[in-house]
Structure formats: C-alpha cells, structure tokens
Design a protein around this motif. Structure first.
Motif, PDB file in Angstrom:
ATOM      1  N   SER A  30      -0.599   2.657  -5.411  1.00  0.00           N
ATOM      2  CA  SER A  30       0.578   2.320  -4.620  1.00  0.00           C
ATOM      3  C   SER A  30       0.343   1.078  -3.770  1.00  0.00           C
ATOM      4  O   SER A  30       1.217   0.212  -3.656  1.00  0.00           O
ATOM      5  N   ALA A  31      -0.831   0.962  -3.179  1.00  0.00           N
ATOM      6  CA  ALA A  31      -1.143  -0.172  -2.303  1.00  0.00           C
ATOM      7  C   ALA A  31      -1.149  -1.490  -3.058  1.00  0.00           C
ATOM      8  O   ALA A  31      -0.786  -2.529  -2.498  1.00  0.00           O
ATOM      9  N   TYR A  32      -1.553  -1.472  -4.324  1.00  0.00           N
ATOM     10  CA  TYR A  32      -1.685  -2.713  -5.082  1.00  0.00           C
ATOM     11  C   TYR A  32      -0.526  -2.976  -6.044  1.00  0.00           C
ATOM     12  O   TYR A  32      -0.533  -3.991  -6.742  1.00  0.00           O
ATOM     13  N   THR A  33       0.464  -2.105  -6.075  1.00  0.00           N
ATOM     14  CA  THR A  33       1.610  -2.309  -6.951  1.00  0.00           C
ATOM     15  C   THR A  33       2.284  -3.637  -6.609  1.00  0.00           C
ATOM     16  O   THR A  33       2.580  -3.917  -5.456  1.00  0.00           O
ATOM     17  N   GLY A  34       2.490  -4.441  -7.616  1.00  0.00           N
ATOM     18  CA  GLY A  34       3.168  -5.718  -7.435  1.00  0.00           C
ATOM     19  C   GLY A  34       2.297  -6.838  -6.898  1.00  0.00           C
ATOM     20  O   GLY A  34       2.768  -7.952  -6.705  1.00  0.00           O
ATOM     21  N   SER A  35       1.026  -6.566  -6.653  1.00  0.00           N
ATOM     22  CA  SER A  35       0.154  -7.589  -6.064  1.00  0.00           C
ATOM     23  C   SER A  35      -0.551  -8.449  -7.106  1.00  0.00           C
ATOM     24  O   SER A  35      -1.106  -9.485  -6.770  1.00  0.00           O
TER      25      SER A  35
END
Length: 141
Positions: free
Chosen positions: A75-80
């Motif tokens: 979740s923290a790295y989604t889209g990063s």
C-alpha cells in the motif's frame, strides 16, 4: 494459562495488563461499546478473551505480522514506481511490536507500533476468532 491483571474501569472500558512469552507485557482493553457499563458487565467478555488469547501462538502472531507487512508495504509503495522486495517486507514484519489488544463483543484488535516505519502511529489489525486478519488501519494515537 496466564490471566489478565490489574483490571480497572476507565471511561466505559476495562483496562488491564497481560504478559506471556508470545505477547510480552501488553495492555488489554475490553469494550462493550455501552455507556455506563460496570465491571460485572464485562465478565463474559473477559472470560471469552482469556480463552481466545490462550490460543495465540508465536507462529500465529508471526504470520499476522508477515501478512500485515505485505499489505502495509504494498500500500505504501502503490503508484510510486518502486517495487518492494523481500527485505522491505521482512524489515517491517520484524519491526512490528504488539503493544495492546482491544477486545470487543464481536471482534479483536491487535495494536502494534513500528517506530521506524510508522513513527508516532499505531497500527490496528482486526482479527476474527480464528485469528485471521479482517482489517488493517494506521492511525495517530
């Protein structure tokens, strides 16, 4: 079986302590979600909670931490553009520290801290009676 200790009512919940090799020394809270409840009203919930916590094994707690770290890290790295690796997952799982368990009539929430990855925040993991993760939330205390 270890028992809950130092139980007292405070703001319509019962608060106490529990210690075992699996959990360490943690705070336990019992919440009937009713105004004006007195200590006697909590006896059934406390008894059921003692049975439930007696089934919490190190293996089950470690499994929950692994599942939490997968969900939180992804979740923290989604889209990063960054793809987390096993080291990211393992690092968070190792950092998760159980600090309390909140018992409700129909649910149990394990509360963790991860001071490095989530400073000044609490991570709530709601589990069912079989200790399977139902919900996960990061919150400011």
């Amino acid at each position: 079986m270890n028992k809950f200790e130092n139980l007292k009512t405070e703001d319509d919940i019962v608060i106490g302590n529990y210690e075992s090799q699996v959990t360490g020394n943690i705070t336990v809270e019992f919440d009937l979600e009713e105004d004006g409840a007195v200590m006697e009203d909590y006896s059934e919930l406390i008894s059921a909670s003692e049975t439930w916590i007696g089934k919490l094994t190190k293996e089950k707690l470690d499994e929950l931490k692994r599942n939490m770290s997968l969900e939180l890290t992804d979740s923290a790295y989604t889209g990063s553009g960054y793809k987390p690796g096993q080291q990211d997952y393992d690092g968070l799982a190792a950092e998760l520290t159980l600090v309390s368990i909140r018992f409700f009539q129909d649910a149990f929430s394990l509360v963790f801290k991860a001071k490095k990855e989530y400073p000044d925040m609490l991570i709530w993991c709601q589990v069912d009676e079989d200790m399977e993760m139902e919900d996960l939330m990061v919150d400011n205390p």
